[in-house]
Design an enzyme around this catalytic site. Structure first.
Site, PDB file in Angstrom:
ATOM      1  CG  HIS A  21      -1.745  -1.052   1.519  1.00 49.69           C
ATOM      2  ND1 HIS A  21      -1.377  -2.205   2.147  1.00 49.69           N
ATOM      3  CD2 HIS A  21      -3.060  -1.189   1.224  1.00 49.69           C
ATOM      4  CE1 HIS A  21      -2.405  -3.016   2.225  1.00 49.69           C
ATOM      5  NE2 HIS A  21      -3.445  -2.430   1.669  1.00 49.69           N
ATOM      6  CG  ASP A  52       1.783  -1.269   3.375  1.00 47.38           C
ATOM      7  OD1 ASP A  52       1.075  -0.922   4.337  1.00 47.38           O
ATOM      8  OD2 ASP A  52       1.434  -2.122   2.533  1.00 47.38           O
ATOM      9  CG  MET A  83      -1.037  -5.850  -6.365  1.00 50.79           C
ATOM     10  SD  MET A  83      -1.098  -5.238  -4.655  1.00 50.79           S
ATOM     11  CE  MET A  83      -1.740  -6.651  -3.781  1.00 50.79           C
ATOM     12  CD  GLU A 132      -8.421  -8.287  -1.157  1.00 48.72           C
ATOM     13  OE1 GLU A 132      -7.484  -7.599  -1.620  1.00 48.72           O
ATOM     14  OE2 GLU A 132      -8.354  -8.885  -0.064  1.00 48.72           O
ATOM     15  CE  LYS A 153     -12.436  -8.897   5.729  1.00 48.92           C
ATOM     16  NZ  LYS A 153     -11.360  -8.242   6.485  1.00 48.92           N
ATOM     17  CD  GLU A 192      -7.767 -12.128   2.100  1.00 52.87           C
ATOM     18  OE1 GLU A 192      -7.247 -11.080   1.660  1.00 52.87           O
ATOM     19  OE2 GLU A 192      -7.988 -12.350   3.309  1.00 52.87           O
ATOM     20  CG  HIS A 246     -11.650 -11.406   2.079  1.00 52.04           C
ATOM     21  ND1 HIS A 246     -11.167 -10.310   1.424  1.00 52.04           N
ATOM     22  CD2 HIS A 246     -10.970 -11.456   3.259  1.00 52.04           C
ATOM     23  CE1 HIS A 246     -10.241  -9.719   2.164  1.00 52.04           C
ATOM     24  NE2 HIS A 246     -10.100 -10.414   3.279  1.00 52.04           N
ATOM     25  CG  ASP A 255      -5.007 -10.982  -1.702  1.00 55.59           C
ATOM     26  OD1 ASP A 255      -4.101 -10.849  -2.547  1.00 55.59           O
ATOM     27  OD2 ASP A 255      -5.509 -10.036  -1.072  1.00 55.59           O
ATOM     28  CG  ASP A 306      -9.827 -11.215   6.973  1.00 55.68           C
ATOM     29  OD1 ASP A 306      -9.683 -12.302   6.379  1.00 55.68           O
ATOM     30  OD2 ASP A 306      -9.276 -10.167   6.628  1.00 55.68           O
ATOM     31  CG  ASP A 313      -5.950 -11.921   6.722  1.00 51.82           C
ATOM     32  OD1 ASP A 313      -6.685 -12.322   5.809  1.00 51.82           O
ATOM     33  OD2 ASP A 313      -5.941 -10.744   7.136  1.00 51.82           O
ATOM     34  CG  ASP A 352      -3.735 -10.186   2.178  1.00 46.41           C
ATOM     35  OD1 ASP A 352      -2.989  -9.749   3.073  1.00 46.41           O
ATOM     36  OD2 ASP A 352      -4.820  -9.656   1.900  1.00 46.41           O
TER      37      ASP A 352
END
Ligand code: GLT
Ligand code: MN
Ligand code: MN
Length: 392
Positions: free
Chosen positions: A55, A58, A89, A182, A184, A218, A221, A246, A256, A258, A292
């Site tokens: 991002h 980030d 990406m 994406e 969710k 993902e 999700h 993802d 979620d 992950d 992810d």
């Protein structure tokens, strides 16, 4: 070098936010010190990853000056050059700052929507500078709790306006990026608009630049929504819309999670890898394989690198098993037992009046077909035995 060690051709990537996750959750403080982006790049390269995704924030802190931004980007580029890692990406953080508490592209205040567009265009400039060819949109805050605040059709329309606008910006700049949306169902909002990959696929069909927009499904999700991830991914692949993916692990009916790829629902993970790799015979997915996910909160930084290696290793093990499964003569025999090329030819290639007549006069023994056992119990048991390592 073992069969399951990652190599560049595997196209494995991680986000800065994944291996950089310090273990904060809604009830607890971080458990690991923050690792800087350049050290994350070095750590990922040492693990054998091919790329790192990010991002805007980030890498460049929210509100950094232009000078500060340029210095950070330059140093990051040096770390990429030193390690050979790519940035396939990039994306925008449209969820952390309080300005986005009512959403970003769908917020009621037009100034918030303008700010979201501004931020995304800059994030696209950053992504392009780092060589990214895929731009992800995860609308984590695009939803509601107090649903009376807007007509949900307006949210839908605003989202469409934003993506249409950004497609044009991307084209005008000549960035050559594709967008991957994406979905969710919920979290952090009570309900998120466009909650599943299926919703996204339809939404894309309404866009002005439909061809440059696809999906980024993902695992966690779709599983949160109680859906089969492989079925969702298959639909995206069949529409040539799987632009990014993802990968992670998730228990059904939870927040979620992950989790490390393949740490939950190994059968689902196996069927997913089999689909992506095309071992059954269909066209494989050839884009980046992005994890992810993040390490358990129990881990220190060594545990984080173990987690990253585990994601990649499990993917490769499952790929190996999928190849063995689809090469197993007994498996092939069961799958092919119902083949009938002559009838199949009638069903393919669309309608014609002659075909309709031929189909109508076809003599099909429904009673006999209905009586026949399909041996799917045996097929599924074979899958389980391949997975458990006693066959193949
Ligand atoms: C965030 C989210 C992910 C998205 C990322 C991209 S950010 O971590 O949970 O699912 O893919 O914005
Ligand atoms: Mn994701
Ligand atoms: Mn997730």
């Amino acid at each position: 070098m073992s069969l399951f060690d990652p190599v560049e051709e595997d196209r494995f990537t991680f986000g800065l936010w994944t291996v950089g996750n310090p273990g904060r959750d809604p009830f607890g403080e971080p458990v690991r010190p923050r690792v800087g982006p350049n050290d994350i790049v070095r750590g990922l390269a040492a693990c054998g990853a091919h790329g790192v995704n990010l991002h805007d924030n980030d890498l460049v802190p929210f509100g950094a000056s232009a000078r500060e931004r340029d210095r950070i980007v330059k140093e990051f580029q040096a770390a990429l050059a030193e390690t050979g890692l790519k940035v396939p990406m990039a994306t925008t953080n449209l969820f952390s700052h309080p300005v986005f508490k009512d959403g970003a592209f769908t917020a009621n205040d037009p100034k918030v929507r303008a700010f979201a567009l501004q931020k995304t265009m800059r994030a696209m400039d950053l992504g392009a500078e780092l060589g990214a060819k895929i731009f992800v949109f995860w609308g984590g805050r695009e939803g509601s709790e107090a649903d009376a605040c807007r007509d949900p059709r307006d949210a839908w329309g605003r989202m469409r306006d934003a993506i249409d606008f950004l497609c044009e910006y991307c084209k005008e700049q000549g960035y050559g990026m594709k967008f991957a949306l994406e979905a969710k169902p919920n979290e952090p909002r009570g309900d998120i608009y466009l909650p599943t990959t299926g919703h996204m696929l339809h939404f894309i069909s309404t866009l002005q630049n439909e061809a440059m927009v696809g999906v980024n499904p993902e695992v966690a999700h779709e599983v949160m929504a109680g859906l089969s991830f492989a079925h969702n991914v298959a639909e995206a692949m069949a529409c040539d819309k799987l632009f990014h993916i993802d990968l992670n692990g998730q228990k059904i009916g939870r927040y979620d999670q992950d989790l490390r790829f393949g740490s939950e629902d190994q059968k689902g993970a196996f069927l997913l890898v089999r689909l992506l790799e095309g071992t059954l015979g269909g066209a494989p997915y050839t884009g980046p394989l992005h994890f992810d996910a993040h390490a358990y909160r129990s881990e220190d930084q060594d545990g984080v690198w173990e987690f990253a290696k585990g994601c990649m290793r499990t993917y490769k093990i499952l790929k190996h098993k999928a190849q063995a499964f689809d090469a197993d003569p007994e498996v092939r025999d069961i799958i092919q037992a119902q083949r009938d090329d002559a009838v199949d030819a009638l069903l393919c290639g669309g309608y014609s009046p002659e075909k309709a007549q031929e189909l109508k006069s076809l003599d099909i023994d429904a009673a006999k077909i209905g009586e026949r056992g399909l041996r799917y119990e045996r097929l599924d048991q074979l899958l389980v035995e391949h997975l458990l390592g006693v066959r193949g």
